[in-house]
Write an enzyme that holds these catalytic residues in place. Structure first.
Site, PDB file in Angstrom:
ATOM      1  N   CYS A  50       0.755  -1.230   0.169  1.00 46.76           N
ATOM      2  CA  CYS A  50      -0.085  -0.039   0.074  1.00 46.76           C
ATOM      3  C   CYS A  50       0.678   1.494   0.153  1.00 46.76           C
ATOM      4  O   CYS A  50       1.983   1.508   0.750  1.00 46.76           O
ATOM      5  CB  CYS A  50      -0.733   0.133   1.147  1.00 46.76           C
ATOM      6  SG  CYS A  50      -1.730  -1.331   1.447  1.00 46.76           S
ATOM      7  N   ARG A  95       5.183  -0.371  -6.059  1.00 44.89           N
ATOM      8  CA  ARG A  95       5.129  -1.163  -4.661  1.00 44.89           C
ATOM      9  C   ARG A  95       4.337  -2.426  -4.731  1.00 44.89           C
ATOM     10  O   ARG A  95       4.216  -3.206  -4.006  1.00 44.89           O
ATOM     11  CB  ARG A  95       5.054  -0.259  -3.494  1.00 44.89           C
ATOM     12  CG  ARG A  95       6.028   1.132  -3.356  1.00 44.89           C
ATOM     13  CD  ARG A  95       5.265   1.922  -2.388  1.00 44.89           C
ATOM     14  NE  ARG A  95       5.112   1.543  -1.175  1.00 44.89           N
ATOM     15  CZ  ARG A  95       5.926   1.461  -0.104  1.00 44.89           C
ATOM     16  NH1 ARG A  95       7.090   1.969  -0.431  1.00 44.89           N
ATOM     17  NH2 ARG A  95       5.424   0.735   1.060  1.00 44.89           N
ATOM     18  N   TRP A 153      -3.152  -2.607  -1.339  1.00 39.38           N
ATOM     19  CA  TRP A 153      -2.731  -4.005  -1.568  1.00 39.38           C
ATOM     20  C   TRP A 153      -3.585  -4.795  -0.458  1.00 39.38           C
ATOM     21  O   TRP A 153      -3.361  -4.896   0.712  1.00 39.38           O
ATOM     22  CB  TRP A 153      -1.263  -4.274  -1.373  1.00 39.38           C
ATOM     23  CG  TRP A 153      -0.589  -5.706  -1.796  1.00 39.38           C
ATOM     24  CD1 TRP A 153      -0.437  -5.768  -3.049  1.00 39.38           C
ATOM     25  CD2 TRP A 153      -0.418  -6.526  -0.965  1.00 39.38           C
ATOM     26  NE1 TRP A 153       0.243  -7.167  -2.890  1.00 39.38           N
ATOM     27  CE2 TRP A 153       0.001  -7.745  -1.816  1.00 39.38           C
ATOM     28  CE3 TRP A 153      -0.739  -6.825   0.336  1.00 39.38           C
ATOM     29  CZ2 TRP A 153       0.548  -9.062  -1.276  1.00 39.38           C
ATOM     30  CZ3 TRP A 153      -0.173  -8.234   0.940  1.00 39.38           C
ATOM     31  CH2 TRP A 153       0.394  -9.264  -0.062  1.00 39.38           C
ATOM     32  N   ASN A 191      -2.324   2.324   5.715  1.00 36.99           N
ATOM     33  CA  ASN A 191      -1.469   1.066   5.432  1.00 36.99           C
ATOM     34  C   ASN A 191      -1.284   0.328   6.819  1.00 36.99           C
ATOM     35  O   ASN A 191      -1.126   0.698   8.003  1.00 36.99           O
ATOM     36  CB  ASN A 191       0.080   1.441   5.146  1.00 36.99           C
ATOM     37  CG  ASN A 191       0.057   2.172   3.611  1.00 36.99           C
ATOM     38  OD1 ASN A 191      -0.835   2.290   3.013  1.00 36.99           O
ATOM     39  ND2 ASN A 191       1.175   2.555   3.466  1.00 36.99           N
ATOM     40  N   GLY A 192      -1.219  -0.952   6.547  1.00 38.98           N
ATOM     41  CA  GLY A 192      -1.032  -1.902   7.704  1.00 38.98           C
ATOM     42  C   GLY A 192      -2.360  -2.782   8.174  1.00 38.98           C
ATOM     43  O   GLY A 192      -3.205  -2.795   7.205  1.00 38.98           O
ATOM     44  N   GLU A 233      17.673 -18.513  -6.301  1.00 33.40           N
ATOM     45  CA  GLU A 233      17.259 -16.997  -6.609  1.00 33.40           C
ATOM     46  C   GLU A 233      16.783 -17.144  -8.122  1.00 33.40           C
ATOM     47  O   GLU A 233      16.039 -16.387  -8.465  1.00 33.40           O
ATOM     48  CB  GLU A 233      18.379 -16.055  -6.312  1.00 33.40           C
ATOM     49  CG  GLU A 233      18.360 -14.739  -6.997  1.00 33.40           C
ATOM     50  CD  GLU A 233      17.202 -13.971  -6.166  1.00 33.40           C
ATOM     51  OE1 GLU A 233      16.437 -14.332  -5.694  1.00 33.40           O
ATOM     52  OE2 GLU A 233      17.097 -12.820  -7.089  1.00 33.40           O
ATOM     53  N   LYS A 271      13.397 -15.588  -9.454  1.00 30.33           N
ATOM     54  CA  LYS A 271      13.253 -14.613 -10.424  1.00 30.33           C
ATOM     55  C   LYS A 271      12.226 -15.042 -11.652  1.00 30.33           C
ATOM     56  O   LYS A 271      11.103 -14.196 -11.855  1.00 30.33           O
ATOM     57  CB  LYS A 271      14.512 -14.236 -11.127  1.00 30.33           C
ATOM     58  CG  LYS A 271      15.507 -13.471 -10.328  1.00 30.33           C
ATOM     59  CD  LYS A 271      15.004 -11.891 -10.304  1.00 30.33           C
ATOM     60  CE  LYS A 271      14.116 -11.685  -8.896  1.00 30.33           C
ATOM     61  NZ  LYS A 271      14.925 -11.864  -7.721  1.00 30.33           N
ATOM     62  N   GLU A 288       8.543 -15.399 -10.175  1.00 34.98           N
ATOM     63  CA  GLU A 288       8.145 -13.900  -9.839  1.00 34.98           C
ATOM     64  C   GLU A 288       7.478 -13.522 -11.068  1.00 34.98           C
ATOM     65  O   GLU A 288       6.313 -12.792 -10.996  1.00 34.98           O
ATOM     66  CB  GLU A 288       8.948 -13.149  -9.187  1.00 34.98           C
ATOM     67  CG  GLU A 288       9.248 -13.134  -7.830  1.00 34.98           C
ATOM     68  CD  GLU A 288      10.420 -12.244  -7.285  1.00 34.98           C
ATOM     69  OE1 GLU A 288      10.140 -11.858  -6.141  1.00 34.98           O
ATOM     70  OE2 GLU A 288      11.554 -12.006  -7.954  1.00 34.98           O
ATOM     71  N   HIS A 298      16.732 -37.238  -5.331  1.00 26.52           N
ATOM     72  CA  HIS A 298      15.849 -37.569  -4.180  1.00 26.52           C
ATOM     73  C   HIS A 298      14.196 -37.043  -4.407  1.00 26.52           C
ATOM     74  O   HIS A 298      13.704 -36.885  -3.474  1.00 26.52           O
ATOM     75  CB  HIS A 298      16.378 -37.021  -3.003  1.00 26.52           C
ATOM     76  CG  HIS A 298      17.677 -37.599  -2.635  1.00 26.52           C
ATOM     77  ND1 HIS A 298      17.863 -38.905  -2.634  1.00 26.52           N
ATOM     78  CD2 HIS A 298      19.039 -37.008  -2.668  1.00 26.52           C
ATOM     79  CE1 HIS A 298      19.286 -39.208  -2.030  1.00 26.52           C
ATOM     80  NE2 HIS A 298      19.878 -37.987  -2.384  1.00 26.52           N
ATOM     81  N   LYS A 309       6.485  -4.804  -3.780  1.00 27.47           N
ATOM     82  CA  LYS A 309       7.996  -4.610  -3.531  1.00 27.47           C
ATOM     83  C   LYS A 309       8.436  -4.508  -1.979  1.00 27.47           C
ATOM     84  O   LYS A 309       9.560  -4.841  -1.650  1.00 27.47           O
ATOM     85  CB  LYS A 309       8.285  -2.890  -4.226  1.00 27.47           C
ATOM     86  CG  LYS A 309       9.690  -2.694  -4.190  1.00 27.47           C
ATOM     87  CD  LYS A 309      10.559  -3.696  -5.012  1.00 27.47           C
ATOM     88  CE  LYS A 309      11.990  -3.140  -4.889  1.00 27.47           C
ATOM     89  NZ  LYS A 309      12.917  -4.383  -5.595  1.00 27.47           N
TER      90      LYS A 309
HETATM   91  C1  G6P Z   1       9.117  -8.620  -1.275  1.00 26.35           C
HETATM   92  C2  G6P Z   1       9.900  -8.268  -2.751  1.00 26.35           C
HETATM   93  C3  G6P Z   1      10.955  -9.281  -2.798  1.00 26.35           C
HETATM   94  C4  G6P Z   1      11.937  -8.976  -1.641  1.00 26.35           C
HETATM   95  C5  G6P Z   1      11.288  -9.153  -0.317  1.00 26.35           C
HETATM   96  C6  G6P Z   1      12.127  -8.905   0.864  1.00 26.35           C
HETATM   97  O1  G6P Z   1       8.673  -9.885  -1.296  1.00 26.35           O
HETATM   98  O2  G6P Z   1       8.965  -8.428  -3.584  1.00 26.35           O
HETATM   99  O3  G6P Z   1      11.823  -8.927  -4.039  1.00 26.35           O
HETATM  100  O4  G6P Z   1      13.273  -9.923  -1.696  1.00 26.35           O
HETATM  101  O5  G6P Z   1       9.948  -8.456  -0.243  1.00 26.35           O
HETATM  102  O6  G6P Z   1      12.560  -7.413   0.752  1.00 26.35           O
HETATM  103  P1  G6P Z   1      13.661  -6.452   1.421  1.00 26.35           P
HETATM  104  O7  G6P Z   1      13.360  -5.120   1.133  1.00 26.35           O
HETATM  105  O8  G6P Z   1      13.373  -6.901   2.888  1.00 26.35           O
HETATM  106  O9  G6P Z   1      14.804  -7.053   0.831  1.00 26.35           O
END
Ligand code: G6P
Length: 608
Positions: A2, A27, A74, A100-101, A481, A485, A488, A504, A603
């Site tokens: 948000c 975000r 959000w 927000n929250g 990772e 990626k 996502e 396994h 984000k």
């Molecule tokens: C969200 C983002 C990710 C990020 C994670 C942790 O899920 O989409 O890309 O890695 O938060 O965020 P931070 O800001 O704590 O690295």
């Protein structure tokens, strides 16, 4: 997640609010709305979906007024519909709230208010808060907000306006970031500096428990008991260009291409080649203190958690200190064994991730030292840790983290080096490591120059339904990772595994349709990974391998290879992650996905 923006000043609020919301689109959100006050009460406009839906509505009915609040939501409580979008009004329709929250006791308050005759139009906790503030309001908005907040449990960043006080915005923060923008005869409130950066660079960061009262002629910070709290005004260093796309099609691509520079900035000023060590004054830890730690816990979420895993390999290998890596969301509710000989390292791009912040607080409460590797200057984690390093990667806007990841790994490499030199790493080994670190920005550039090779691979494989990523040792987290990626942003199901663990379970999935990406540089476990490649080949899997320049063995086995420049074994993750970022980017573009704002993702995740 948000976004909040609010304005009071001489200019028309609507366009300032919409521009601010646009800057925070990255975000992640699923509905948007604004409230503006003029002589005829509070005007609310809101719409489910993207900001463009709200902008369409505003074309036919733009509210006039020089004070207002705007929000991108959000969804947490209630579906992402127009009625659930913020702002929400109180029972009388005079007070508008954006939030927000999560208000955790909203259910109880809602019931009590309903018994007193309140009717609710949405399923949100925010509307409950708006009604509660309305109940307290006699003729002073600031006091009404303060009184209502005494009753509320949970996390919030809020901004509130009232048609009967058409010159005041009241804001409050508890667990959800909020800052005030100090302009020339105008004031802003925002959850993210990018929302207001085009108007001012002077900001005041609110801390938990604080409120702010903004009027045309000034602002005041207070808390729930005292009506005045002294706060410093900070200057934001980055400028608008860093949060604009600068000719690239997407922020993600821009940020991938910024990595030679962003990594250089992370390392800059820290490496002491003569002494073969790193100077990390920000950690606020003397050599004696660093030597005393007999255990390290690294905690983080998402991509930052993958960087943490790489840190575990680096620190244990170089400094011989036992490391555990914990998901922050698990750490905060476990009963972790901690004492003052344990160093907790929190890693966060945003510095606002709710679980990571809670993990830091829990670690400190239990007597451990907590340091942070954080990108966003002035963020909550950066302000609450006992010390730390700023990543200096620059603003990262694309939801899928790229340059921040490599800067996190770079920072962890420096922490490993410092610790190792205090233990048993020789000055010569330290110098070698520094030289390898310093070569990385140029080596990343060489990889980026070959982006068309990766684009061709993406064209070949973008229709896959599944994808497996395999690596060993320090490159196992790179496999995780790489898979993250891809899923996502392209929504292809992908898994990362330690290459040998594949037999396994995941081996059952391998057939002639399954692309299997191997991270297989020429390192200590090279011969082992060759065997794993053979196992996949034997089952007709389609092997794509990242190998070191000059490799011939795996090149013979793989359907496609991409070569990586030679580096120190422990630094291969930084180079290997770059083609994997590009691969997921090009695949997502070819599949027509919204690269910078993937569905359902945020984000910065500021709720649990
Ligand atoms: C969200 C983002 C990710 C990020 C994670 C942790 O899920 O989409 O890309 O890695 O938060 O965020 P931070 O800001 O704590 O690295």
């Amino acid at each position: 997640m948000c976004g909040i923006v609010g304005y009071v000043g001489p200019r028309q609020a609507t366009s300032i609010l919409v521009d601010g919301l646009r800057r925070m689109e990255y975000r992640g959100y699923d509905s948007a709305g604004i409230a503006v006050i003029n002589g005829t009460g509070v005007k609310i406009r809101k719409a489910a979906g993207k900001l463009s839906a709200l902008v369409d509505k505003l074309k036919t009915e733009t509210p006039d007024g020089t004070i207002g609040v705007g929000h991108t939501r959000w969804a947490t409580h209630g579906a992402p519909t127009t009625p659930n979008a913020h702002p929400h009004l109180d029972q009388t329709g005079r007070i508008a709230v954006i939030h927000n929250g999560i208000i955790e006791n909203a259910g109880t308050i809602r019931k009590a208010l309903q018994m007193r005759g309140h009717n609710f139009k949405s399923e949100t906790d925010t509307e409950v808060l708006a009604h509660l503030i309305g109940e307290y309001d006699t003729d002073n908005l600031e006091e009404a907000v303060a009184s209502a907040l005494w009753d509320v449990e949970g996390a919030y960043g809020i901004a509130v306006i009232c048609s009967e006080e058409p010159g005041t915005v009241v804001a409050a923060r508890n667990g959800s970031p909020l800052l005030i923008g100090v302009g020339d005869g105008e004031y802003f409130v925002a959850s993210d500096a990018s929302a207001i950066l085009e108007h001012t660079r002077s900001v005041v960061y609110l801390d938990d428990g604080e409120m702010a009262v903004l009027k045309r002629d000034g602002y005041r910070v207070r808390n729930l008991t005292e009506t005045h709290v002294e706060k410093p005004v900070n200057q934001i260093e980055w400028d608008l260009a860093t949060i604009e796309r600068g000719g690239y099609d997407h922020f993600m691509l821009k940020e991938i291409f910024e990595q030679p520079e962003s990594l250089h900035n992370t390392l800059r000023g820290h490496l002491l080649e003569d002494e073969g060590t790193a100077r990390l004054r920000g950690l606020n830890l003397s050599d004696d203190e660093l030597k005393r730690f007999d255990r390290i816990i690294i905690t983080a979420c998402g991509t930052s958690w993958h960087a943490a895993l790489i840190g575990e390999y680096m620190i244990e290998e170089m400094a011989r200190v036992p490391v555990e890596v914990e998901y922050a969301s698990e750490f905060r509710y476990r009963n972790p064994v901690l004492d003052d000989r344990c160093l907790v390292i929190a890693i966060s791009q945003s510095g606002e991730t709710a679980d990571t912040l809670a993990a830091v607080r829990e670690a400190k409460r239990r007597g451990a030292r907590a340091v942070g590797l954080v990108n966003v200057v002035g963020s909550t984690i950066a302000r609450e840790v006992d010390g730390g390093l700023y990543l200096r990667a620059g603003a990262e806007i694309g939801v899928a983290s790229t340059k921040a990841f490599n800067s996190q790994v770079g920072a962890l490499a420096m922490v490993s080096l410092r610790l190792a030199r205090l233990k048993n790493l020789s000055v010569l080994q330290g110098r070698d490591f520094i030289r390898a670190l310093n070569r990385l920005p140029d080596q990343i550039k060489q990889i980026l120059d070959r982006a068309p090779e990766i684009e061709r691979l993406a064209t070949k494989y973008h229709k896959a339904g599944n994808c497996l990523y395999l690596g060993r040792g320090v490159n196992f987290p790179v496999a995780l990772e790489g898979a993250l990626k891809l899923k996502e942003i392209s929504y292809i199901h992908a898994e990362g595994y330690p290459a040998a663990e594949m037999k396994h379970g995941p081996i059952a999935l391998i057939d002639e349709n399954m692309p299997v990406v191997f991270i297989a540089p020429k390192d200590a476990v090279y011969s082992k990974i060759v065997s794993n490649v053979e196992e996949v080949k034997a089952r007709k899997g389609r092997v794509i391998a990242l190998v070191t320049e000059g490799d011939v063995e795996i090149a013979k086995l793989a359907e496609d290879t991409f070569t990586l420049p030679q580096t120190h074994d422990l630094l291969t993750p930084i180079l290997a992650s770059v083609p994997l970022q590009l691969f997921s980017y090009y695949v997502a573009v070819l599949r027509g996905c919204n690269v910078d704002q993937p569905r359902n993702l945020a984000k910065s995740v500021t709720v649990e």
